[in-house]
Design an enzyme around this catalytic site. Structure first.
Site, PDB file in Angstrom:
ATOM      1  CG  HIS A 451     -19.733 -21.244   4.435  1.00  0.00           C
ATOM      2  ND1 HIS A 451     -20.424 -20.187   4.146  1.00  0.00           N
ATOM      3  CD2 HIS A 451     -20.763 -21.791   5.394  1.00  0.00           C
ATOM      4  CE1 HIS A 451     -21.689 -20.012   4.801  1.00  0.00           C
ATOM      5  NE2 HIS A 451     -21.757 -21.003   5.643  1.00  0.00           N
TER       6      HIS A 451
HETATM    7  C1  LIG Z   1     -21.303 -24.490  12.203  1.00  0.00           C
HETATM    8  C2  LIG Z   1     -21.517 -24.684  10.601  1.00  0.00           C
HETATM    9  C3  LIG Z   1     -22.782 -23.937  10.304  1.00  0.00           C
HETATM   10  C4  LIG Z   1     -22.860 -23.749   8.886  1.00  0.00           C
HETATM   11  N1  LIG Z   1     -23.984 -23.419   8.197  1.00  0.00           N
HETATM   12  C5  LIG Z   1     -24.489 -23.573   7.281  1.00  0.00           C
HETATM   13  C6  LIG Z   1     -25.555 -22.904   6.607  1.00  0.00           C
HETATM   14  O1  LIG Z   1     -26.526 -22.336   7.591  1.00  0.00           O
HETATM   15  N2  LIG Z   1     -25.954 -22.991   5.244  1.00  0.00           N
HETATM   16  C7  LIG Z   1     -25.193 -23.882   4.382  1.00  0.00           C
HETATM   17  O2  LIG Z   1     -25.595 -23.904   3.324  1.00  0.00           O
HETATM   18  N3  LIG Z   1     -24.126 -24.218   4.909  1.00  0.00           N
HETATM   19  C8  LIG Z   1     -23.583 -24.133   6.386  1.00  0.00           C
HETATM   20  N4  LIG Z   1     -22.342 -24.880   6.638  1.00  0.00           N
HETATM   21  C9  LIG Z   1     -21.496 -25.617   5.656  1.00  0.00           C
HETATM   22  C10 LIG Z   1     -22.066 -26.585   5.079  1.00  0.00           C
HETATM   23  O3  LIG Z   1     -22.687 -27.613   6.221  1.00  0.00           O
HETATM   24  C11 LIG Z   1     -20.994 -27.423   4.510  1.00  0.00           C
HETATM   25  O4  LIG Z   1     -20.711 -26.705   3.388  1.00  0.00           O
HETATM   26  C12 LIG Z   1     -21.443 -28.939   3.857  1.00  0.00           C
HETATM   27  O5  LIG Z   1     -22.036 -29.662   4.802  1.00  0.00           O
HETATM   28  C13 LIG Z   1     -20.322 -29.375   2.964  1.00  0.00           C
HETATM   29  O6  LIG Z   1     -20.695 -30.556   2.583  1.00  0.00           O
HETATM   30  P1  LIG Z   1     -19.426 -31.528   2.050  1.00  0.00           P
HETATM   31  O7  LIG Z   1     -20.183 -32.624   1.361  1.00  0.00           O
HETATM   32  O8  LIG Z   1     -18.481 -30.849   0.961  1.00  0.00           O
HETATM   33  O9  LIG Z   1     -18.712 -32.084   3.469  1.00  0.00           O
HETATM   34  P2  LIG Z   1     -19.303 -32.382   4.731  1.00  0.00           P
HETATM   35  O10 LIG Z   1     -20.712 -32.220   4.877  1.00  0.00           O
HETATM   36  O11 LIG Z   1     -18.301 -31.727   5.739  1.00  0.00           O
HETATM   37  O12 LIG Z   1     -19.051 -33.864   4.766  1.00  0.00           O
HETATM   38  C14 LIG Z   1     -17.631 -34.781   4.691  1.00  0.00           C
HETATM   39  C15 LIG Z   1     -17.712 -35.880   5.836  1.00  0.00           C
HETATM   40  O13 LIG Z   1     -16.517 -36.607   5.333  1.00  0.00           O
HETATM   41  C16 LIG Z   1     -15.956 -37.160   6.262  1.00  0.00           C
HETATM   42  N5  LIG Z   1     -14.499 -37.467   6.269  1.00  0.00           N
HETATM   43  C17 LIG Z   1     -13.784 -36.397   6.127  1.00  0.00           C
HETATM   44  N6  LIG Z   1     -12.272 -37.097   5.808  1.00  0.00           N
HETATM   45  C18 LIG Z   1     -12.696 -38.631   6.103  1.00  0.00           C
HETATM   46  C19 LIG Z   1     -11.801 -39.691   5.766  1.00  0.00           C
HETATM   47  N7  LIG Z   1     -10.605 -39.649   5.508  1.00  0.00           N
HETATM   48  N8  LIG Z   1     -12.536 -40.851   5.725  1.00  0.00           N
HETATM   49  C20 LIG Z   1     -13.880 -40.906   5.808  1.00  0.00           C
HETATM   50  N9  LIG Z   1     -14.648 -39.906   6.093  1.00  0.00           N
HETATM   51  C21 LIG Z   1     -14.090 -38.570   6.107  1.00  0.00           C
HETATM   52  C22 LIG Z   1     -16.070 -36.056   7.380  1.00  0.00           C
HETATM   53  O14 LIG Z   1     -16.052 -36.861   8.744  1.00  0.00           O
HETATM   54  C23 LIG Z   1     -17.682 -35.404   7.212  1.00  0.00           C
HETATM   55  O15 LIG Z   1     -18.689 -35.985   7.770  1.00  0.00           O
HETATM   56  C24 LIG Z   1     -22.126 -24.750   7.918  1.00  0.00           C
HETATM   57  C25 LIG Z   1     -20.999 -25.505   8.610  1.00  0.00           C
HETATM   58  C26 LIG Z   1     -20.726 -25.527   9.807  1.00  0.00           C
HETATM   59  C27 LIG Z   1     -19.579 -26.413  10.428  1.00  0.00           C
END
Ligand SMILES: Cc1cc2nc3c(=O)[nH]c(=O)nc-3n(C[C@H](O)[C@H](O)[C@H](O)COP(=O)(O)OP(=O)(O)OC[C@H]3O[C@@H](n4cnc5c(N)ncnc54)[C@H](O)[C@@H]3O)c2cc1C
Ligand code: SF4
Lengths: 514, 191
Positions: A451
């Site tokens: 997270h």
């Molecule tokens: C193994 C695992 C288990 C988890 N389990 C849970 C759970 O059970 N429940 C829960 O609530 N949360 C869980 N999480 C956390 C949750 O999935 C994340 O907190 C959430 O997805 C984050 O959302 P976000 O939009 O901040 O970023 P993300 O979902 O990480 O999306 C960001 C995206 O931006 C892309 N990106 C990054 N840099 C660039 C760039 N320079 N150019 C273009 N694209 C880029 C990345 O490739 C990524 O796909 C888990 C995470 C993991 C890894």
């Protein structure tokens, strides 16, 4: 409405220049719902995503494929001293494609803290409620069922229940889940209602175009506005720039959703938007300390819904850093890199994998005096995260391993093992005091994070925050951030639903003109 | 409100060490300045195919580390060796895709592991890693793991995690861990 398309890096033969209303960077929790909301409101949306477009047919439930393909740094992301392993998604759908489906609303007490201490305004439970409801509906988030509870989670339930620590069933975002246990490697049944199968298709159906394998590197600012954003397409086999690029001119604005760590890193790399000097600071991880309990009967923590039980008994420890307890799946690679030792001593634990239960304590960082980590990123694009483990977190970690030992013994473990370089073995309650001598510090024990939060905090004071309480950058009027990086502290529960709901609320405001 | 970390001498020392990064700073200087130490490297088994990132000697150093780090047939003949699962080849392929500076640092780390001077410093034994007896190799690894200097512990984590990750994600070891492997996937869609 003409639907948009999803293009992979390999489909692109030359350099592209595009005009649109909004460019969204990242297709995870925040980016997907923001793109879907903006596109549904009639805006022309382009989504740029660094990861590849991988779908259920490829999800082969093998760690050797999944981690290098679907995770940041090919599964090797960590703090720069390697003390905390960082699991973070890098694929269409972002972290939601590989997460463990646990779904919680932002706790009221966290929203209150952000309002009272971090200058966040207008984000109270009532304002967020319709957004939680809408996301819960779209992702089919529903109360957990006893049938979801595998033996790994049942042990957590049994121990917490016996000790009066009130375990709870976790809500999950699944539809037709066969409880295979491979959520972390991509759901082969599309039963997990991740962004990959919900908001990303919604956005595309509403006309958004998504470019996968496209890493954004440059943001051009003119005065108080972003003018353009550029990225490089990656050759997926080599994970190197293919020589083709893209420049997008978003007439209405740029919406960053590259996730915590990567959104601040992108701003720092591009040299844009750090007017406050806060970008990348106060990055939080819910650092997770695992404990292993060995049982006389098989636990098989690699099968079944990975997380179905949680215990928040220690989430609020007053002036001490709180933590909450969940289970972690125990697939061979994930478990073996967490197990301490090498050679024979490591084998001793590895060969008892199917009898091992893994409980994790996720520490709620940033809600006390602990400063979190700091992201840096230079022109070469190498992202570094320094994260000192301060005294508050060390105290919480020690308290947590003692309570996890109590819990696992109460659940019937014959032995509990701390994952220290020199593990401490506990067989009876009388031995729990031995854990007082456990050392905490970089690489003395296993720590990981799934997270990532913070690094571009929201709030109304431009001196103490990077974006407003509606995600708009304080100094750049057509730049918004809608991912986990906006949280001023760790959330205190698994963050995906918090990110989706905040992003949806912000995107509606953006669609209305900010 | 949010107080900065107190500036105790301990915190300062920790910060400055941590800031040097995965295998950075002074150690890189030592390692980088002494590539000659690799001349004494025992080369061991040939790589299975052309290497993408590592040199032949670096491949040999990692192979020697991996041989001690994974369970291996010496202790129990039912477990395959790191060589049988080509851990070094898999790590070479994995890190060839990493950020180029990570690849460079990893190569330097292997140089350090092998370096006799570092051996002298950490274990009072100037012998290159690949030329130590298996027992002494284990002792050297323990010195890295238990060092009071964070950077050595970091180096230990880097090599051990990569060896374990490549080894334990190989289906050949699943049965030895009591893991039957992924289940049959029911017909799609289920609902
Ligand atoms: C193994 C695992 C288990 C988890 N389990 C849970 C759970 O059970 N429940 C829960 O609530 N949360 C869980 N999480 C956390 C949750 O999935 C994340 O907190 C959430 O997805 C984050 O959302 P976000 O939009 O901040 O970023 P993300 O979902 O990480 O999306 C960001 C995206 O931006 C892309 N990106 C990054 N840099 C660039 C760039 N320079 N150019 C273009 N694209 C880029 C990345 O490739 C990524 O796909 C888990 C995470 C993991 C890894
Ligand atoms: S446990 Fe359910 S959601 Fe997770 S991978 Fe298996 S079927 Fe998919």
């Amino acid at each position: 409405m003409t639907p948009g398309t999803i293009k992979r890096g390999q489909d692109i033969s030359g350099n592209l220049t595009l005009d649109c209303d909004f460019c969204v960077v990242g297709s995870g929790a925040g980016g997907s719902v923001a793109a879907a909301t903006l596109a549904a409101a009639g805006a022309r949306v382009v989504i740029l995503e660094e990861g590849g477009h991988h779908t259920r047919r490829e999800f082969n439930m093998q760690e050797a494929w999944a981690y290098p393909t679907l995770y940041q740094d090919h599964g090797n992301r960590a703090t720069e001293d390697l003390a905390i392993m960082i699991l973070q998604g890098r694929t269409v759908g972002g972290g939601t494609t590989v997460n463990w489906t646990s779904s919680f609303r932002t706790p009221d007490r966290t929203l209150r803290l952000w309002a009272d201490k971090f200058g966040v305004t207008g984000l109270d439970p009532a304002t967020l409620a319709p957004h939680f409801e809408a996301v819960e509906h779209r992702l089919n988030i529903h109360p957990g069922s006893r049938d979801d509870v595998n033996r790994n989670n049942q042990k957590l339930w049994d121990g917490a229940d016996k000790l009066g620590w009130r375990p709870e069933l976790i809500h999950r975002n699944v539809k037709g889940c066969a409880r295979l246990g491979y959520c972390g490697m991509g759901c082969p049944l599309d039963a997990k209602q991740s962004a990959l199968v919900t908001y990303v298709p919604d956005a595309v159906a509403a006309g958004a175009d998504l470019y996968a394998n496209c890493r954004v590197t440059t943001i051009k600012r003119k005065g108080h506005r972003v003018e353009s954003v550029s990225g490089e397409f990656l050759d997926e086999d080599l994970d190197r720039p293919s020589g083709r690029g893209i420049t997008v001119h978003p007439s209405r604005g740029l919406v960053l959703a590259a996730g915590a760590i990567n959104t601040p890193a992108l701003l720092l790399r591009a040299g844009v938007g750090d007017d406050s000097g806060l970008v990348g600071k106060r990055t939080f991880l819910h650092p997770a300390v695992p404990m292993v309990g060995l049982f006389a009967e098989p636990v098989e923590g690699f099968y079944g819904a990975p997380q179905s039980v949680s215990c928040h008994h220690f989430a609020d420890r007053g002036t001490n850093v709180g933590y909450f307890l969940e289970a972690s799946p125990t697939h061979p690679m994930l478990a073996s890199i967490a197990f301490p030792g090498f050679g024979d001593s490591h084998r001793h634990l590895a060969e008892r994998l199917s009898f091992a239960q893994a409980t994790i304590a996720l520490m709620v960082d940033g809600q006390h005096d602990d400063p979190g980590g700091r992201v840096r990123c230079g022109a070469d694009g190498r992202i570094r995260l320094a994260y000192p483990l301060g005294d508050g977190l060390r105290e919480a970690a020690r308290d947590a391993i003692k309570n996890m030992a109590r819990l696992l013994l109460a659940a019937g473990a014959t032995e509990v093992i701390s994952l220290h370089a020199k593990p401490i073995h506990i067989r009876t309650d009388a031995e729990i005091g031995d854990l007082d001598r456990a050392q905490f510090g970089p690489n003395l024990h296993t720590l990981f994070s799934a997270h990532q939060m913070g690094g571009c905090p929201m709030g109304d004071d431009p001196k103490r925050s990077v974006v407003t309480s509606r995600g708009r950058h304080h100094q750049i009027e057509n730049l918004w951030i809608v991912d986990g990086s906006i949280f001023p502290t760790a959330v205190g529960v698994n963050p995906q639903l918090s990110i989706y709901a905040h992003a949806r609320l912000f995107a509606q405001a953006i669609a209305r003109g900010g | 409100m949010i107080a900065p970390e107190p500036l105790t001498p301990h915190a300062l020392a920790r910060r400055s060490l941590v800031k040097k990064g995965m295998v950075g700073g002074a150690l890189l200087f030592v390692g980088g300045a002494l590539p000659i130490a690799l001349r004494a490297t025992r080369l061991g088994p040939e790589p299975r195919g052309p290497l993408k990132l590592l040199s032949r000697s670096e491949h040999a150093v990692f192979s020697a580390i991996a041989a001690r780090v994974v369970p291996g047939p010496a202790a129990d003949p039912t477990w395959p060796s790191a060589e049988a699962l080509d851990c070094a080849g898999k790590v070479d392929a994995l890190l060839a895709r990493a950020h180029p500076s990570i690849g460079r640092e990893f190569k330097q780390l292997l140089t350090l592991f092998e370096n006799g001077l570092v051996g002298l410093l950490i274990q009072l034994a100037p012998t290159p890693f690949t030329r130590l007896s298996p027992t002494d190799q284990d002792t050297r690894l323990e010195h890295w793991r238990d060092s009071r200097i964070v950077i050595f512990r970091t180096g230990y984590q880097a090599v051990v995690r990569l060896a374990h990750a490549t080894y334990f994600s190989s289906p050949e070891v699943y049965p030895l861990m009591g893991y039957p492997g992924p289940p049959e996937v029911p017909a799609f869609p289920l609902r």
